[in-house]
Design a protein around this motif. Structure first.
Motif, short mmCIF file in Angstrom:
data_model
loop_
_atom_site.label_atom_id
_atom_site.label_comp_id
_atom_site.label_asym_id
_atom_site.label_seq_id
_atom_site.Cartn_x
_atom_site.Cartn_y
_atom_site.Cartn_z
N PRO A 163 35.27 34.58 36.93
CA PRO A 163 33.95 35.22 36.85
C PRO A 163 33.51 35.47 35.42
N SER A 164 32.20 35.66 35.24
CA SER A 164 31.68 36.03 33.93
C SER A 164 32.07 37.45 33.57
N ILE A 165 32.21 38.30 34.58
CA ILE A 165 32.48 39.73 34.35
C ILE A 165 33.19 40.29 35.57
N ILE A 166 34.11 41.23 35.34
CA ILE A 166 34.82 41.92 36.41
C ILE A 166 34.47 43.40 36.35
N PHE A 167 34.13 43.97 37.50
CA PHE A 167 33.87 45.40 37.62
C PHE A 167 35.02 46.03 38.39
N GLN A 196 38.41 37.77 29.10
CA GLN A 196 37.66 38.27 30.25
C GLN A 196 36.86 39.50 29.85
N THR A 197 35.71 39.70 30.47
CA THR A 197 34.91 40.91 30.29
C THR A 197 35.17 41.84 31.47
N ILE A 198 35.56 43.08 31.19
CA ILE A 198 35.87 44.03 32.26
C ILE A 198 35.12 45.34 32.01
N VAL A 199 34.49 45.84 33.06
CA VAL A 199 33.85 47.16 33.04
C VAL A 199 34.55 48.02 34.08
N MET A 200 35.09 49.14 33.65
CA MET A 200 35.90 49.98 34.54
C MET A 200 35.36 51.40 34.60
N VAL A 201 35.09 51.89 35.80
CA VAL A 201 34.78 53.30 36.01
C VAL A 201 36.10 54.04 36.20
N THR A 202 36.30 55.11 35.45
CA THR A 202 37.53 55.87 35.58
C THR A 202 37.30 57.33 35.19
N HIS A 203 38.13 58.21 35.71
CA HIS A 203 38.14 59.61 35.27
C HIS A 203 39.39 59.90 34.45
N ASP A 204 40.23 58.88 34.27
CA ASP A 204 41.56 59.03 33.69
C ASP A 204 41.57 58.66 32.22
N ALA A 205 41.90 59.62 31.36
CA ALA A 205 41.92 59.37 29.92
C ALA A 205 42.98 58.34 29.53
N VAL A 206 44.08 58.30 30.26
CA VAL A 206 45.12 57.31 29.98
C VAL A 206 44.58 55.91 30.25
N ALA A 207 43.87 55.75 31.36
CA ALA A 207 43.27 54.45 31.68
C ALA A 207 42.24 54.07 30.63
N ALA A 208 41.40 55.02 30.25
CA ALA A 208 40.36 54.74 29.26
C ALA A 208 40.94 54.32 27.91
N ALA A 209 42.13 54.81 27.59
CA ALA A 209 42.75 54.49 26.31
C ALA A 209 43.19 53.03 26.23
N HIS A 210 43.20 52.31 27.34
CA HIS A 210 43.52 50.88 27.34
C HIS A 210 42.31 50.02 26.97
N THR A 211 41.13 50.63 26.89
CA THR A 211 39.90 49.85 26.72
C THR A 211 39.50 49.75 25.24
N ASP A 212 38.46 48.95 24.99
CA ASP A 212 37.91 48.81 23.65
C ASP A 212 36.83 49.86 23.37
#
Length: 246
Positions: A163-167, A196-212
């Protein structure tokens, strides 16, 4: 060189209800999602983060404004064309896995291609399976897999159609910390190795720390953003939002 834009919004508004009972879930969102980047969307409950993702993915109809994936304006597409775009150019990973219980892991992964009538790229399939570490689990049904393995199947299913983008909507929400770390590590590899382009909804700061990049929403607006985040910075920004000191 500037980063190509994988998805964008302009003056995006999403209103539920009418008249005095109306609620603006999104209220004037201007946003560019860079291609080949991992972006997190965070915010307090009711801030509009899931609504924003659903509008970006073409799952929700917008009230006003524009949403585009690549150069395609989703707001101008008729339902059949929009369905085709979601099928061919968008991948989804959900908190609840959404696997078909009667199908094997391999059959679940290949289901989007089967629905689209597309042939499997065997070389790409093998690469995805090696990356998620499911080589010895392809014949197993979801009930025979751990939660982390089921989510990795869902990630592979999202990737297999290129895919062009993953949600990803709270992809680690139903997982323990070890399984969650495995899935987040895999998503990070998808960005770093597959671009790959990924957009992630999260409430978890640990998860968010994996992102750009982390986008912070409040009351339907983007109120802050953070590049190259770490857990402490994310927690600090979220605390500021909850205290109303943004």
């Amino acid at each position: 060189m500037s980063t190509p834009v994988a998805a964008s919004t302009h003056a995006l508004r999403k209103v539920y209800g009418k008249g005095e009972a109306s609620v603006a879930a999104l209220d004037g969102i201007d946003l560019d999602i860079g291609a080949g980047q991992f972006t997190a969307i965070m915010g307090p409950s009711g801030s509009g983060k899931s609504t924003l993702m659903h509008c970006l993915a073409g799952l929700d109809e917008v009230t006003d404004g524009r949403v585009a994936i690549g150069g395609t304006d989703l707001t101008r597409l008729k339902e059949k064309a929009l369905t085709r775009l979601r099928r061919d150019r968008v991948g989804f990973v959900f908190q609840a896995f959404n696997l078909i219980p009667t199908l094997t892991a391999k059959e679940n992964i290949l289901l989007p291609l089967a629905i689209a009538g597309r042939r499997t790229d065997d070389e790409w399939f093998d690469l995805v399976i090696r990356t998620v570490g499911l080589e010895d689990r392809l014949a197993h049904r979801p009930s025979e897999l751990s939660g982390g393995q089921q989510q990795r199947v869902a990630c592979a299913r999202a990737l297999v159609s290129k895919p062009s983008i993953i949600f990803a909507d709270e992809p680690t929400g139903n997982l323990d910390s070890t399984s969650g770390a495995e899935v987040l590590g895999f998503l990070r590899r998808c960005v770093d190795e597959f671009e790959q382009t990924i957009v992630m909804v999260t409430h978890d700061a640990v998860a968010a720390a994996h992102t750009d990049r982390v986008l912070f929403l409040a009351d339907g607006r983007i109120v802050d953003e953070l590049w190259e985040p770490d857990r402490e910075l994310v927690l600090e920004r979220m605390l500021a939002l909850s205290d109303g000191t943004r």
